[in-house]
Design a protein around this motif. Structure first.
Motif, PDB file in Angstrom:
ATOM      1  N   ARG A 103       0.832  -1.217   0.000  1.00 14.30           N
ATOM      2  CA  ARG A 103       0.000   0.000   0.000  1.00 14.30           C
ATOM      3  C   ARG A 103       0.860   1.258   0.000  1.00 14.30           C
ATOM      4  NH1 ARG A 103      -5.246   1.228   1.150  1.00 14.30           N
ATOM      5  NH2 ARG A 103      -5.646   3.387   1.761  1.00 14.30           N
ATOM      6  N   ASP A 104       1.912   1.271   0.803  1.00 13.06           N
ATOM      7  CA  ASP A 104       2.794   2.430   0.851  1.00 13.06           C
ATOM      8  C   ASP A 104       3.449   2.674  -0.509  1.00 13.06           C
ATOM      9  OD1 ASP A 104       2.266   2.909   3.511  1.00 13.06           O
ATOM     10  OD2 ASP A 104       4.003   1.806   4.240  1.00 13.06           O
ATOM     11  N   VAL A 106       2.233   1.889  -3.443  1.00 14.35           N
ATOM     12  CA  VAL A 106       1.227   2.427  -4.358  1.00 14.35           C
ATOM     13  C   VAL A 106       0.984   3.905  -4.055  1.00 14.35           C
ATOM     14  CG1 VAL A 106      -1.176   2.272  -5.128  1.00 14.35           C
ATOM     15  CG2 VAL A 106       0.144   0.179  -4.701  1.00 14.35           C
ATOM     16  N   LEU A 107       0.951   4.253  -2.775  1.00 16.45           N
ATOM     17  CA  LEU A 107       0.749   5.642  -2.373  1.00 16.45           C
ATOM     18  C   LEU A 107       1.795   6.578  -2.970  1.00 16.45           C
ATOM     19  CD1 LEU A 107      -0.282   5.431   1.386  1.00 16.45           C
ATOM     20  CD2 LEU A 107      -1.447   6.803  -0.349  1.00 16.45           C
ATOM     21  N   LEU A 110       1.177   8.800  -6.025  1.00 15.10           N
ATOM     22  CA  LEU A 110       0.486  10.088  -5.956  1.00 15.10           C
ATOM     23  C   LEU A 110       1.459  11.256  -5.892  1.00 15.10           C
ATOM     24  CD1 LEU A 110      -2.419   9.232  -3.482  1.00 15.10           C
ATOM     25  CD2 LEU A 110      -2.542   9.479  -5.969  1.00 15.10           C
ATOM     26  N   ARG A 118      -4.112  15.973  -7.974  1.00 14.98           N
ATOM     27  CA  ARG A 118      -4.246  15.222  -6.729  1.00 14.98           C
ATOM     28  C   ARG A 118      -5.486  15.660  -5.959  1.00 14.98           C
ATOM     29  NH1 ARG A 118       0.474  13.156  -2.641  1.00 14.98           N
ATOM     30  NH2 ARG A 118      -0.908  12.092  -1.175  1.00 14.98           N
ATOM     31  N   VAL A 126      -6.428   5.116  -3.867  1.00 18.35           N
ATOM     32  CA  VAL A 126      -5.495   4.014  -3.655  1.00 18.35           C
ATOM     33  C   VAL A 126      -6.235   2.694  -3.507  1.00 18.35           C
ATOM     34  CG1 VAL A 126      -3.749   3.059  -2.096  1.00 18.35           C
ATOM     35  CG2 VAL A 126      -3.715   5.492  -2.671  1.00 18.35           C
ATOM     36  N   ASP A 127      -7.310   2.693  -2.725  1.00 19.41           N
ATOM     37  CA  ASP A 127      -8.109   1.467  -2.559  1.00 19.41           C
ATOM     38  C   ASP A 127      -8.689   1.016  -3.889  1.00 19.41           C
ATOM     39  OD1 ASP A 127      -7.772   1.274   0.254  1.00 19.41           O
ATOM     40  OD2 ASP A 127      -9.261   2.861   0.513  1.00 19.41           O
ATOM     41  N   MET A 130      -5.918  -0.512  -6.185  1.00 24.24           N
ATOM     42  CA  MET A 130      -5.473  -1.822  -5.717  1.00 24.24           C
ATOM     43  C   MET A 130      -6.502  -2.897  -6.042  1.00 24.24           C
ATOM     44  SD  MET A 130      -3.330  -1.311  -2.162  1.00 24.24           S
ATOM     45  CE  MET A 130      -4.744  -0.686  -1.238  1.00 24.24           C
ATOM     46  N   GLN A 139      -2.070  -5.865   0.519  1.00 23.75           N
ATOM     47  CA  GLN A 139      -1.644  -4.470   0.694  1.00 23.75           C
ATOM     48  C   GLN A 139      -0.738  -4.252   1.901  1.00 23.75           C
ATOM     49  OE1 GLN A 139      -4.791  -1.655   2.063  1.00 23.75           O
ATOM     50  NE2 GLN A 139      -6.167  -3.395   1.810  1.00 23.75           N
ATOM     51  N   ARG A 158       1.003   1.466  -8.828  1.00 20.61           N
ATOM     52  CA  ARG A 158       1.653   2.729  -8.459  1.00 20.61           C
ATOM     53  C   ARG A 158       1.665   3.701  -9.642  1.00 20.61           C
ATOM     54  NH1 ARG A 158       7.716   2.131  -6.616  1.00 20.61           N
ATOM     55  NH2 ARG A 158       7.920   1.665  -8.843  1.00 20.61           N
ATOM     56  N   VAL A 161      -2.188   5.008 -10.258  1.00 25.06           N
ATOM     57  CA  VAL A 161      -3.011   5.538  -9.168  1.00 25.06           C
ATOM     58  C   VAL A 161      -3.356   7.011  -9.386  1.00 25.06           C
ATOM     59  CG1 VAL A 161      -1.069   6.205  -7.667  1.00 25.06           C
ATOM     60  CG2 VAL A 161      -3.293   5.601  -6.648  1.00 25.06           C
TER      61      VAL A 161
END
Length: 250
Positions: A103-104, A106-107, A110, A118, A126-127, A130, A139, A158, A161
């Motif tokens: 998850r980090d 993928v974040l 942004l 943004r 993000v959710d 994924m 995640q 990533r 996103v």
């Protein structure tokens, strides 16, 4: 439909050249991409495929040429400004941060988008990405615990996103088995159904024919063929440059 009603290409590259000293890695390439299609670039090692992607993302300086994205020239902008336009990329080798969760990682995608874009993204971006890519269940896992195919999915998540309009994929299935390759192909088609334009560099000819709408063939930095995948793969110049002796033996 009149010519004025015809939409302009999403990406236009005109007479692109990237020379490193006396090495003409890319030399005089002109191509255009229409929105919503999957394009592929095929060629042997050293043909200039990845260098061309690097030119589009401004990581490789141009020797000459002009580039337009949705009609806007971006030949002289910086790499982060290309991302702000709506162009995202994955690389030949996996570039994930192992001490951060999926998850980090993928974040981090942004961070490449403009502040305006943004602000326009929902908190659930993000959710949502994924789930689209099929990595929600992992995640909280570290990338090093994943298979190579799943690491590639994380990279794609990533990259998209921030909702880019063009995704550049540099050998996304390298090192994968057949099942993993098929999963990536299915993901690319799903992203296309959502309107995402994609440009793929890949050595797997069967995959290129299967997933791409249009192919470009390169050799020694030059464009030697373009058209429907089956026609480009069958092209004599492409076969000789890409398949080498195998083409002569066929």
């Amino acid at each position: 439909m009149t010519s004025s009603d015809t939409p302009s290409p999403l990406l236009e590259l005109t007479d692109i050249a990237v020379h490193f000293g006396g090495v003409k890695a890319v030399d005089g390439v002109t191509i255009s991409l229409d929105e919503g299609l999957i394009y592929g670039i095929m060629g042997s090692n050293g043909s200039g495929k990845s260098t061309l992607l690097g030119a589009v993302t401004r990581l490789n300086p141009l020797t000459r040429g002009e580039m337009k994205f949705d009609g806007t020239q971006f030949t002289k902008v910086r790499p982060h400004q290309v991302a702000h336009l709506g162009v995202a990329r994955t690389f030949q080798t996996v570039r994930l941060i192992d001490d951060r969760t999926v998850r980090d990682n993928v974040l981090l995608g942004l961070d490449t988008v403009s502040r305006r874009r943004r602000r326009e993204l929902p908190d659930s971006a993000v959710d949502e990405v994924m789930e689209r890519v099929g990595i929600t269940a992992i995640q909280r896992v570290r990338p090093s615990e994943l298979s190579y195919g799943m690491q590639r999915r994380v990279e794609i998540a990533r990259a998209i996103v921030g909702k880019p309009r063009l995704l550049l994929l540099d050998e996304p299935t390298a090192g994968m088995n057949t099942a993993e390759r098929d999963e990536v192909s299915e993901l690319m088609r799903a992203l296309q159904s959502e309107g995402l334009t994609q440009l793929l560099v890949e050595h797997d000819v069967a995959m290129m024919v299967d997933v791409c709408d249009y192919l470009f063939g390169m050799n020694q930095g030059e464009l030697i063929a373009q058209g429907k995948p089956a026609a480009v793969v069958a092209d004599k110049a492409v076969r000789e440059s890409y398949l080498g002796k195998q083409a002569g033996d066929a």
